[in-house]
Every structure is written in C-alpha cells, then in structure tokens.
Design a protein around this motif. Structure first.
Motif, PDB file in Angstrom:
ATOM      1  N   ASP A   1       0.826  -1.217   0.000  1.00 50.89           N
ATOM      2  CA  ASP A   1       0.000   0.000   0.000  1.00 50.89           C
ATOM      3  C   ASP A   1       0.858   1.265   0.000  1.00 50.89           C
ATOM      4  O   ASP A   1       0.607   2.201  -0.759  1.00 50.89           O
TER       5      ASP A   1
ATOM      6  N   ASP B   1       1.042   4.073  -2.871  1.00 50.58           N
ATOM      7  CA  ASP B   1       0.814   5.497  -2.568  1.00 50.58           C
ATOM      8  C   ASP B   1       1.940   6.351  -3.136  1.00 50.58           C
ATOM      9  O   ASP B   1       1.704   7.403  -3.726  1.00 50.58           O
TER      10      ASP B   1
ATOM     11  N   ARG C   1      -2.333  -3.452  -8.439  1.00 56.11           N
ATOM     12  CA  ARG C   1      -2.270  -4.468  -7.375  1.00 56.11           C
ATOM     13  C   ARG C   1      -2.590  -5.867  -7.940  1.00 56.11           C
ATOM     14  O   ARG C   1      -1.908  -6.851  -7.624  1.00 56.11           O
TER      15      ARG C   1
END
Lengths: 274, 274
Positions: free
Chosen positions: B49, B53, B73
């Motif tokens: 994650d 980001d 992902r």
C-alpha cells in the motif's frame, strides 16, 4: 508525432508498432541510455559525425559499453531508407541492454518533422525560467535518457502559458533550455553560456559558433545573469530539430526581435543543403 | 539477476525474454517513468500500500497520467503467481505510454533476491561520498526512472573499491545513498537526513522510524554534515531490498559497528512476517 521507421542493432528493420525493448533493459529501468537527435535534410542526416562523436562521449560518461559508430551509421541509413521520408528526424539510442546477459543495443527511430516549427519561428518562443541550481559535475554535459527533469520543466512552462523552459543556475545564471542552447545579442556580439557550466555542448550550438563568426559576429561564451539575456537586443535558441528559434519573451518580459536569428537560420540551412 | 515473471497492464502475463516495451514509450525515450521496488516475503509484497501510494505521488510530480492502484495491485498478484517464487523482489513501473496514441501502462517485473545480501550484511557496507549539490526542487523526492546519476555514482563508488555511493549536498550535508536512506546513531538517538532536503521518502525509512521508536530510540531528522555520520557510534542504510544494512566505512574512514542495525533488522523482519 509519427514513428516512420524503427531499426535495432542485431535485428535490423522492425515493426515500429510492436514492442521492441526488453522490460529489463537498463535504459528503461534506470535511464541508463545515451541518445542523439539528428535532423535529416534531403535524405542526409546533418552533422551525423558530430552526433556520433557525442554519443560515444555520452556513453563513456554514463559508464555504458563503448559505441562502435560504424554499425550505428549503417543502421541509420537502413532506417532512413525504410522510412521513405527525406526530410525527417532521426533519434539514435544506445543502451547497455538487459540486466541478464547484457548486450549493448542501438535503436534508431525515424519520425516526422514537428508540424508547428515554422509557425513557432514566425511568432517566436515564450520562455519560462526554472531555477535548477548547480549542474552535478558527474553528468553535466551528458545527453542521457534520464530526462525527467527536462520534461517536467517543459510541462511547467506550458502550464504557465509559455512554450519552453529556461534553466537557471545558482544566482540566476543562464544555463540552457531543456532541449536547446540559449543565445542573445548586443550590437555585433552573440552571448551564450559557457560549456564549463555543465550544459550540453549542442551540435547545432557548435555550428552556429562557426556560422556566426563567418557572418562577422563575435561570440562570447561565459557566465551571465538572466538580466543580460532579458536586456538583449534579441535572443534565440539553437537545436537540431528547431534549428535557430527566436525568443520573444522570458517570464512575460518581452525581448526585442532582431535580424541575427534569421541570418543564422539562413546560414544553417545553406550548410545543411551543401 | 533472474527475471522470473513479467506482467503488463492490458496484456497480462507476457514472456520476460521477449521485447515488451515500445521503442517510443516516453519512459524509454526520456526517463518519464515512475517506479517502486517491493520486497516479497512468503508470497506477500511487504508494505505494498505504501509503495502504491508513493507511485501515485511520483506519477503526479512527474506529470504522468494518474495511477489507478487497484489494477496495478492485481497485476502484482498475477506476476507473483506466475513467478512461483515466494521470496523475491517486485518492481512496478508506470509509464505514460507511446508518443503516438499514449496509453498509460504498468509493467510488473519479478526478480530473485540478490544472492549476496547476507554476506554484505555480515561484512558491512563501504561507502564512497559523492558531492551532488542541491537537489532540484522540481523533482526532489520523486522516484523516477531518470536514475542515470544514481547509477553513475554507484559505478564510481565501485571503481574506488566501495560498495555504494553516499550523496552529499552543498556544504557536505548528508543526503542519501543512490537507492537507500542513510542513518547513524549516537547513544540512544538515531539520526537521519530530513525529507526537506529533497531526498526520497523511503518506505523502509518510514517503517524504521516506527520500529526504532518502539525499541526505545529517539529519531532525529535534520540537516547534518558528513562529520556527524563519520563520528557516529554506528551507521546503516535502509531500503526495501537490502533492508537494514550496516555501514562500516565512508571514504576509507572506518565507522564503529553497533547493535542498533541488528535490532532494527530483526524488528523489520518480524513485521514482514506478521
């Protein structure tokens, strides 16, 4: 942009609309590539020798395997023939190859001449200044594919309503534009930043020094603050694709239009036709 | 390096030993790409994650089309499954696509973990300092594929008999290593350069701040001269691939070996197993 032809060393002419680069090529993964952009007039790549010399120098500075210029020259000829376009732009890329079993590779891309050049030349460029500080000595003057900063600067300039960026060093010293060199004139003297500043030694910059001298101008290379440029009697940029391009404003401060840019453009065109 | 699997958005799993990137992809031509390197433990990409980001943030700073993290992902999962390797390294690349008909593209490369990491950890890194001056504000802190300077610095360090480079800013201020962050310890305080210097906000750097605090260390982020590092009681680097790696010398000046690096490495490994 239209990609007219693509040639790859060891593979010859390949389909420009099919993937041609390995995903683990170091130039893709880490910007470890050297490149050159060459203008082609009437089927002849202009100043190809000088561009190949600089490609060799860039490869050495980037710690890439050495360039053997002869096969690259042959690849350029093949690609130009495949393109069928006598007036175009050739881009030559030199990469170390894949991470696994690295094999140095040359890519030659032939594209059309940008359609808006003469319109831009008639109007003159609007520049937006971008402070970049010192140029790192390790890679100053090297034409590498690690061009993200140059591209972001151009993007920023366009967002501000300008056509191109103008890089300034520490203290507001004039450096270069992201893909061209910068010049300005006072009386019969043409000023341009010194290569000692770590800027790129443009091939067109080198020719313009010669043409300018023949035309009776003095050429002064040095370290100049931005105020020298904005107070000039005229200003222009030089590069292989855009050739001699007048500058009419920097950061919304207008710059006078003069005749040297036009004279030099004519001189350059005469040379390229010779 | 072994390239175990390759996945491309819109194309899925592709042959890693066939060309996969168009020659006129902007990431290849001009280093206009963002990337992330993620360590995979037991089939799980660690801190994915946070990496996604940062990929989004880098793309924005590079003026690339925005990253939609969910398909990326999914591509990571597919590539990991195709590789069949639970302990490996995933590299995610985000490019704007071709010059003509640009279509933003994600490339996911799965590679093996470098074989020499534990040997290097036991011996400790030798660093060679490289003065790079100011980091340009335009791209400071962005993880772009325009990495030529970083790679030349590593090459220069190796020629000098070191393992890695250490970037210094104007006045000899410690910045970062080409692919990792830098840390050192005095008593119970860990020092690391401030992100305000334009260095990369390492994902592992962020986790180590947390782990260090839990272990009872103070973390001081600031602007420090190289002498603070060389006079430290121990020093280390942090990165996704090498994790916490002790530094035993900078420019041939030995640095003491301490226990914090080992503690933090253990803490990091516990987190990654959690």
């Amino acid at each position: 942009v239209t990609l007219l032809a693509l040639a790859v060393s060891g593979r010859g002419i390949v389909d420009p609309d099919a993937p041609a680069v390995f995903a683990d090529d170091e130039a893709f993964l880490r910007g470890r590539g050297a490149f050159e952009t060459v203008r082609v007039y009437g089927g002849r790549p202009f100043l190809l020798d000088a561009h190949l010399d600089r490609l060799e120098a860039s490869a050495a500075r980037l710690r890439l395997p050495p360039v053997d210029p002869e096969p690259v020259r042959a690849l350029v000829e093949d690609a130009l023939e495949a393109s069928g376009e006598p007036d175009c732009v050739v881009r030559i890329y030199w990469t170390p190859g894949r991470e696994v079993d690295p094999e140095p590779t040359a890519y030659v891309l032939v594209r059309d001449v940008p359609g808006d050049l003469e319109e831009l030349r008639a109007r003159g460029l609007l520049l937006f200044s971008v402070l970049v500080g010192e140029v790192s000595g390790l890679l100053g003057g090297v034409k590498s594919t690690s061009y993200a900063l140059n591209m972001v600067a151009v993007d920023e300039a366009r967002r501000r309503g300008a056509d191109d960026a103008l890089f300034l060093g520490s203290g507001g010293v004039v450096l270069e534009c992201p893909t061209s060199n910068t010049w300005w004139r006072r009386d019969q003297t043409l000023f341009t930043p010194s290569l000692d500043l770590g800027i790129l030694a443009g091939v067109t910059r080198g020719v313009v020094v010669e043409v300018a001298t023949e035309l009776g101008y003095e050429v002064a290379e040095g370290v100049y603050p931005i105020e020298n440029l904005t107070a000039a009697e005229e200003a222009f940029t030089t590069s292989s694709v855009r050739e001699v391009m007048p500058v009419v404003a920097v950061d919304d401060r207008p710059i006078a239009v003069g005749s040297a840019a036009k004279e030099l453009q004519t001189g350059l065109r005469l040379l390229s036709a010779g």
